[in-house]
Motif scaffolding. Structure first.
Motif: not given
Length: 525
Positions: A347-374
């Motif tokens: 099985q690999s679905a668990l690792a794939e889910a964690v790879a996507r969703y741990l990243f999503k939580l860690m890359a939250y868009k705060d003021e610094y990230e909004v500024a960086r993306l622009y």
């Protein structure tokens, strides 16, 4: 990906966009009615571009080595030839019916057209029924009856695949040309997870008309890339149908009708010719619209393997915060992958889910990230590729947590407009991302930021529990648990609403996970 902009605007020009980082939103500029109500969505990504015009009709130059288009075999009219043109309101379906009707009239044929729009306006289903005969006296009814269509021109695959249209198809006789572009209906403004059953619709159309008579082409994407406007998609498909020999008309008559219509003549003539070319040499047309390496938007290229998924996120988190932060992500993903391989072999679905969703939580868009993306991305280049203008001026629609006051009507922080000077402010703010998560972060004490940091810690704790208690029997539930962050979307109060619902679902899944650590006993036992 929260869809709050669609909820606030109820506008079908707010469409989904599949990216490496999840399903986002984009504005279909060709159909946008410019009421700008989508900017009320509680999201910092909305920018009004002043002094700009949408790039339209800037036709990709036809290669000099293309030979003249061969004339197709035009079908003989031994009965009133039935054509159904389908699509959604606001995309020129009725115009296509008028063009066909005028072309038939110019050739001295009998023709009758009836448009059935009903209550449909922008975004609703529209049908044009057309009859072409050798003389007007040969036409006794305009509406195409069951199994009575010779050609179905589907500007929207959902409308083309409904029972009303499928019933008009005669197996082995009816030609169907359908646009596969997914233009989502109004349901999408209320349901952020709404998706179209495109593959099922293709099977239904193919089952009704036969594989040899069913033709699917992403006309909207090709028309936008070639002509700068998705409205050219239906004329593109008209050319496609003509080149397949599915129209009892000459190219000269159709092109004359386009000229007589007088609307965007150059673009529509080009769309018709490109559609003809695509029918006989699709690879050549696809080659014209393939983006050059410097024009590619990296976020629109989807990862093709688990390793690529992880590597791209490690690179993103390094730019987002630091190498140390990215290593924290990689270590946990690797631990989950190892635990899954030991406790749920194959099985690999668990690792794939964690790879996507741990990243999503860690890359939250705060003021610094909004500024960086622009400031650190190709934002300016993408704007210039879509809009023309010598003096483009940006207006940013933001609700800064430390400055925004509550809207008395909604209770949400009220968005305010900021001028182009914000780009300079963003450039400065982005440099202070190293303060993120430290006691010196002035934004870190807000409720939103504390919540986002807690979500990461809670998720890491959840993964420890999953790894400790994982079995082959609760693996599927573990994947669902690890995917919970998919439901946590948006900013501020929007995110809070999604978070409440997600946590309730997580609690239910935790109980299922604990109950599934051992196989269920059989009734006989």
């Amino acid at each position: 990906g929260c869809g709050d902009c669609g909820v606030k605007s109820n506008c079908v020009s707010v469409q989904p966009l599949a990216t490496e980082w999840g399903r986002k939103r984009t504005i279909d500029q060709s159909s946008c009615n410019k009421d700008y109500s989508c900017v009320n969505g509680f999201c910092p990504s909305f920018v009004t571009v002043h002094g700009a015009k949408l790039k339209k009709g800037e036709v990709v130059t036809e290669p000099s080595d293309w030979s003249a288009l061969p004339a197709p075999t035009v079908p003989l009219i031994n009965h009133p030839y039935g054509i159904i043109v389908t699509g959604i309101g606001g995309t020129g379906i009725v115009t296509i019916g008028a063009i066909i009707g005028m072309a038939a009239h110019l050739e001295g044929k009998g023709v009758a057209v009836i448009d059935m729009a009903g209550l449909a306006q922008k975004g609703g289903a529209v049908y044009s029924h057309i009859r072409i005969a050798n003389t007007p006296d040969d036409i006794h009814a305009i509406r195409i009856a069951a199994a009575g269509a010779d050609l179905v021109l589907g500007g929207d695959i959902v409308v083309a695949g409904n029972k009303k249209v499928l019933g008009a198809i005669k197996p082995g006789n009816t030609r169907v040309i359908a646009n596969t572009a997914e233009f989502l209906p109004g349901d999408f403004t209320r349901n952020a997870d709404f998706s179209l059953p495109t593959e099922r619709l293709k099977r239904a159309i193919t089952g009704a008309a036969g594989a040899g008579n069913s033709h699917f082409v992403d006309a909207s994407r090709l028309a936008t890339a070639l002509l700068g406007n998705s409205i050219g998609a239906n004329m593109f498909m008209l050319g496609y149908a003509y080149q397949l020999g599915a129209l009892p008309l000459s190219a000269d008559a159709i092109e004359k009708a386009i000229e007589m219509n007088g609307e965007a003549v150059a673009m529509n003539l080009s769309a018709f010719k490109y559609g003809r070319r695509a029918a006989i040499d699709p690879a050549a047309v696809q080659g014209l619209v393939a983006p050059k390496p410097q024009e590619e938007n990296d976020s629109l290229k989807l990862s093709q393997s688990f390793a690529e998924t992880v590597e791209r996120r490690v690179a993103f988190l390094t730019a987002y915060q630091s190498r140390r932060y990215a290593r924290r992500y990689r270590r946990l993903v690797d631990k989950v992958r190892t635990a899954e391989a030991e406790k749920a072999p194959g099985q690999s679905a668990l690792a794939e889910a964690v790879a996507r969703y741990l990243f999503k939580l860690m890359a939250y868009k705060d003021e610094y990230e909004v500024a960086r993306l622009y400031t650190d991305t190709s934002f300016i280049e993408r704007v210039k590729s879509q809009f023309a203008g010598d003096n483009l001026r940006f207006e940013f629609h933001l609700a800064p947590p430390l400055l925004a006051k509550p809207d008395p009507r909604t209770g949400e922080p009220k968005k305010t407009s900021y001028g182009p000077g914000m780009l300079k402010a963003f450039a400065v703010l982005a440099k202070f991302k190293f303060l993120r998560g430290t006691p010196f972060d002035p934004f870190g004490y807000s409720q939103d930021r504390r919540t986002e940091r807690k979500l990461i810690a809670d998720y890491e704790a959840l993964l420890k529990t999953i790894m400790a208690e994982l079995t082959a029997y609760n693996h599927q539930t573990a994947v669902a648990l690890a995917s919970i962050p998919e439901k946590i979307r948006g900013y501020g109060p929007v995110k809070q609403r999604h978070l409440v619902a997600a946590k309730a679902e997580e609690a239910s899944l935790r109980e299922q996970f604990r109950a599934g650590t051992t196989p269920f006993l059989k009734a006989a036992e």
